[in-house]
Design a protein around this motif. Structure first.
Motif, PDB file in Angstrom:
ATOM      1  N   GLY A 181       0.805  -1.213   0.000  1.00  0.00           N
ATOM      2  CA  GLY A 181       0.000   0.000   0.000  1.00  0.00           C
ATOM      3  C   GLY A 181       0.840   1.266   0.000  1.00  0.00           C
ATOM      4  O   GLY A 181       0.533   2.227  -0.716  1.00  0.00           O
ATOM      5  N   GLN A 182       1.919   1.261   0.774  1.00  0.00           N
ATOM      6  CA  GLN A 182       2.789   2.424   0.825  1.00  0.00           C
ATOM      7  C   GLN A 182       3.493   2.670  -0.513  1.00  0.00           C
ATOM      8  O   GLN A 182       3.602   3.811  -0.976  1.00  0.00           O
ATOM      9  CB  GLN A 182       3.832   2.241   1.937  1.00  0.00           C
ATOM     10  N   VAL A 183       3.967   1.579  -1.150  1.00  0.00           N
ATOM     11  CA  VAL A 183       4.650   1.715  -2.441  1.00  0.00           C
ATOM     12  C   VAL A 183       3.677   2.248  -3.494  1.00  0.00           C
ATOM     13  O   VAL A 183       4.031   3.119  -4.300  1.00  0.00           O
ATOM     14  CB  VAL A 183       5.253   0.360  -2.884  1.00  0.00           C
ATOM     15  N   MET A 184       2.439   1.734  -3.500  1.00  0.00           N
ATOM     16  CA  MET A 184       1.440   2.212  -4.472  1.00  0.00           C
ATOM     17  C   MET A 184       1.153   3.701  -4.291  1.00  0.00           C
ATOM     18  O   MET A 184       0.875   4.418  -5.257  1.00  0.00           O
ATOM     19  CB  MET A 184       0.147   1.401  -4.328  1.00  0.00           C
ATOM     20  N   SER A 185       1.237   4.182  -3.043  1.00  0.00           N
ATOM     21  CA  SER A 185       0.919   5.592  -2.785  1.00  0.00           C
ATOM     22  C   SER A 185       2.063   6.536  -3.133  1.00  0.00           C
ATOM     23  O   SER A 185       1.827   7.729  -3.356  1.00  0.00           O
ATOM     24  CB  SER A 185       0.523   5.777  -1.319  1.00  0.00           C
ATOM     25  N   VAL A 186       3.297   6.028  -3.201  1.00  0.00           N
ATOM     26  CA  VAL A 186       4.439   6.928  -3.451  1.00  0.00           C
ATOM     27  C   VAL A 186       5.098   6.704  -4.810  1.00  0.00           C
ATOM     28  O   VAL A 186       5.939   7.510  -5.207  1.00  0.00           O
ATOM     29  CB  VAL A 186       5.506   6.795  -2.335  1.00  0.00           C
ATOM     30  N   LYS A 187       4.728   5.640  -5.522  1.00  0.00           N
ATOM     31  CA  LYS A 187       5.467   5.338  -6.746  1.00  0.00           C
ATOM     32  C   LYS A 187       5.242   6.379  -7.850  1.00  0.00           C
ATOM     33  O   LYS A 187       6.006   6.425  -8.818  1.00  0.00           O
ATOM     34  CB  LYS A 187       5.116   3.946  -7.262  1.00  0.00           C
ATOM     35  N   ASN A 188       4.211   7.192  -7.721  1.00  0.00           N
ATOM     36  CA  ASN A 188       3.965   8.253  -8.709  1.00  0.00           C
ATOM     37  C   ASN A 188       4.385   9.632  -8.209  1.00  0.00           C
ATOM     38  O   ASN A 188       4.041  10.649  -8.822  1.00  0.00           O
ATOM     39  CB  ASN A 188       2.482   8.267  -9.092  1.00  0.00           C
ATOM     40  N   MET A 189       5.101   9.648  -7.090  1.00  0.00           N
ATOM     41  CA  MET A 189       5.591  10.917  -6.566  1.00  0.00           C
ATOM     42  C   MET A 189       6.644  11.507  -7.509  1.00  0.00           C
ATOM     43  O   MET A 189       7.259  10.796  -8.310  1.00  0.00           O
ATOM     44  CB  MET A 189       6.197  10.722  -5.171  1.00  0.00           C
ATOM     45  N   GLN A 190       6.904  12.799  -7.344  1.00  0.00           N
ATOM     46  CA  GLN A 190       7.819  13.496  -8.244  1.00  0.00           C
ATOM     47  C   GLN A 190       9.244  12.952  -8.155  1.00  0.00           C
ATOM     48  O   GLN A 190       9.928  12.854  -9.167  1.00  0.00           O
ATOM     49  CB  GLN A 190       7.814  14.998  -7.929  1.00  0.00           C
ATOM     50  N   TYR A 191       9.690  12.595  -6.948  1.00  0.00           N
ATOM     51  CA  TYR A 191      11.073  12.116  -6.834  1.00  0.00           C
ATOM     52  C   TYR A 191      11.259  10.763  -7.526  1.00  0.00           C
ATOM     53  O   TYR A 191      12.337  10.443  -8.020  1.00  0.00           O
ATOM     54  CB  TYR A 191      11.527  12.064  -5.377  1.00  0.00           C
ATOM     55  N   VAL A 192      10.189   9.942  -7.567  1.00  0.00           N
ATOM     56  CA  VAL A 192      10.269   8.667  -8.294  1.00  0.00           C
ATOM     57  C   VAL A 192      10.268   8.937  -9.797  1.00  0.00           C
ATOM     58  O   VAL A 192      11.034   8.309 -10.552  1.00  0.00           O
ATOM     59  CB  VAL A 192       9.088   7.752  -7.901  1.00  0.00           C
ATOM     60  N   THR A 193       9.440   9.867 -10.238  1.00  0.00           N
ATOM     61  CA  THR A 193       9.420  10.245 -11.654  1.00  0.00           C
ATOM     62  C   THR A 193      10.782  10.794 -12.084  1.00  0.00           C
ATOM     63  O   THR A 193      11.280  10.483 -13.175  1.00  0.00           O
ATOM     64  CB  THR A 193       8.328  11.290 -11.908  1.00  0.00           C
ATOM     65  N   ALA A 194      11.380  11.606 -11.233  1.00  0.00           N
ATOM     66  CA  ALA A 194      12.704  12.157 -11.537  1.00  0.00           C
ATOM     67  C   ALA A 194      13.748  11.057 -11.640  1.00  0.00           C
ATOM     68  O   ALA A 194      14.632  11.084 -12.521  1.00  0.00           O
ATOM     69  CB  ALA A 194      13.096  13.168 -10.463  1.00  0.00           C
ATOM     70  N   ALA A 195      13.651  10.065 -10.759  1.00  0.00           N
ATOM     71  CA  ALA A 195      14.604   8.946 -10.793  1.00  0.00           C
ATOM     72  C   ALA A 195      14.445   8.160 -12.093  1.00  0.00           C
ATOM     73  O   ALA A 195      15.446   7.729 -12.692  1.00  0.00           O
ATOM     74  CB  ALA A 195      14.373   8.031  -9.585  1.00  0.00           C
ATOM     75  N   ARG A 196      13.200   7.973 -12.541  1.00  0.00           N
ATOM     76  CA  ARG A 196      12.984   7.284 -13.816  1.00  0.00           C
ATOM     77  C   ARG A 196      13.574   8.103 -14.972  1.00  0.00           C
ATOM     78  O   ARG A 196      14.189   7.544 -15.894  1.00  0.00           O
ATOM     79  CB  ARG A 196      11.488   7.086 -14.052  1.00  0.00           C
TER      80      ARG A 196
END
Length: 368
Positions: free
Chosen positions: A251-266
């Protein structure tokens, strides 16, 4: 990084203000120290604190007895570290006695007995002791009065020593079970939450199936499959406690995987593995830490239950659950302390971890 440090400092300050959390933390630290130095502190430092004196079984706390020790001729050399970790390989015989006297090259003792009939005298020659010892040296080295602060169990073993060594089982099962549950739960939960789709569906199916089976029943099944024993119980308990960790992590991963810092890492071209390990997991550890404290307490209870049922730690290894099993019938015989003392040990340790979990929840402001 500075923000992360400031948040950690803030959480630490909030934790320090929680009286019961801090008290429980130091209680657990004390328990860990007692577990490490159990054999150094225990009056009976033989392996598993298993020196039996049947004639003085089930004695009340504070009982005193004069003990004659007949040394074994099969003594083995042991290092200090080996004695500290595993106890003394003691093959000597200890005999509770009422009185003694020396005659020639022998010592005549009267064994202790609860009955009105006086015990039959026993004679031991000086050859039973190391060569060259005088009567005074034999008396000072091999005859001493012992005080059993918590009394003796039904086999005449020192209850305090058994309690001190037994805390190792409870803390060890907690550490190992939580480690296994975190390893499996975080891995599967992160994969399910990050990738979704069929991977998520398959992992969730496994989680739901595991969750639907009663925990104790599943532990018993795994224990019977792996066999009775110390490490088998650790693995069995750990394999049943990963489910809640996996659900929370998912649940925690699903809630943060679209955060800006994850997008930046991609956008920077980082691999999915690195994004999960380096960027996502460090930001979702707060609820996992709280769950770990609760799982630690649950693991102690499960191990105690298994030992009570006879499929946990096997005799003569001291386990608080097994100690309750051995003595619960004594509750109606006027010697309830034999079961109450290990029961209080389990209760206090479990309560300490639950209070630590509550304090961590408040400090980290986790909303479940």
């Amino acid at each position: 990084m500075a923000n992360a440090n400031s948040l950690s400092q803030l959480a630490l300050q909030k934790f320090k203000k929680n009286f019961w959390g801090v008290l429980s933390f130091w209680f657990v630290v004390l328990g860990v120290l007692l577990a490490i130095f159990a054999y150094a502190l225990a009056p009976d430092n033989s392996q598993n604190a298993n020196q039996q004196h049947i004639s003085i079984h089930s004695k009340k706390p504070g009982f005193k007895a004069t003990i004659l020790t007949i040394p074994s001729k099969l003594e083995q050399e042991q290092s200090f570290l080996d004695k500290l970790l595993f106890g003394k390989e003691d093959n000597s015989t200890e005999l509770p006695i009422v009185d003694y006297k020396f005659e020639g090259e022998s010592i005549i003792v009267t064994p202790y007995t609860d009955e009105s009939i006086k015990g039959l005298p026993k004679t031991y020659s000086f050859a039973s002791f190391p060569k060259g010892l005088t009567k005074t040296e034999i008396e000072s080295q091999f005859i001493n009065e012992q005080t059993f602060l918590l009394g003796t169990d039904k086999y005449g073993r020192d209850l305090l020593s058994r309690m001190l060594v037994g805390i190792r089982i409870s803390l060890s099962i907690g550490f190992v079970a939580v480690f296994i549950s975190l390893l499996i739960g975080i891995s599967l939960g992160a994969l399910a939450g990050f990738y979704g789709g069929k991977i998520d569906a398959a992992i969730m199916w496994l989680i739901n199936v595991t969750w639907s089976i009663p925990t104790l029943l599943l532990v018993i099944a795994i224990t019977l499959a792996l066999g009775k024993g110390f490490w088998q119980v650790f693995i069995a308990v750990g394999l049943t406690m990963w489910v809640e960790v996996a659900r929370v992590v998912r649940g925690q991963v699903m809630s943060v995987k679209n955060m800006q810092y994850v997008t930046a890492a991609r956008a920077l071209g980082f691999t999915n593995g690195r994004i999960i390990v380096k960027h996502i997991l460090p930001n979702i550890l707060a609820p996992v830490i709280v769950i770990s404290a609760a799982n630690f307490a649950a693991a102690i209870l499960i191990e105690s239950g298994l030992s009570f049922l006879g499929i946990g730690a096997q005799p003569p290894m001291p386990s608080w659950g097994a100690m309750i099993k051995d003595h619960y019938s004594y509750i109606i015989l006027g010697k309830a302390y034999l079961a109450i003392i290990p029961g209080l040990g389990i209760m206090s340790l479990v309560m300490a971890f639950m209070l630590i979990g509550n304090a961590l929840r408040d400090a980290l402001d986790v909303k479940s």
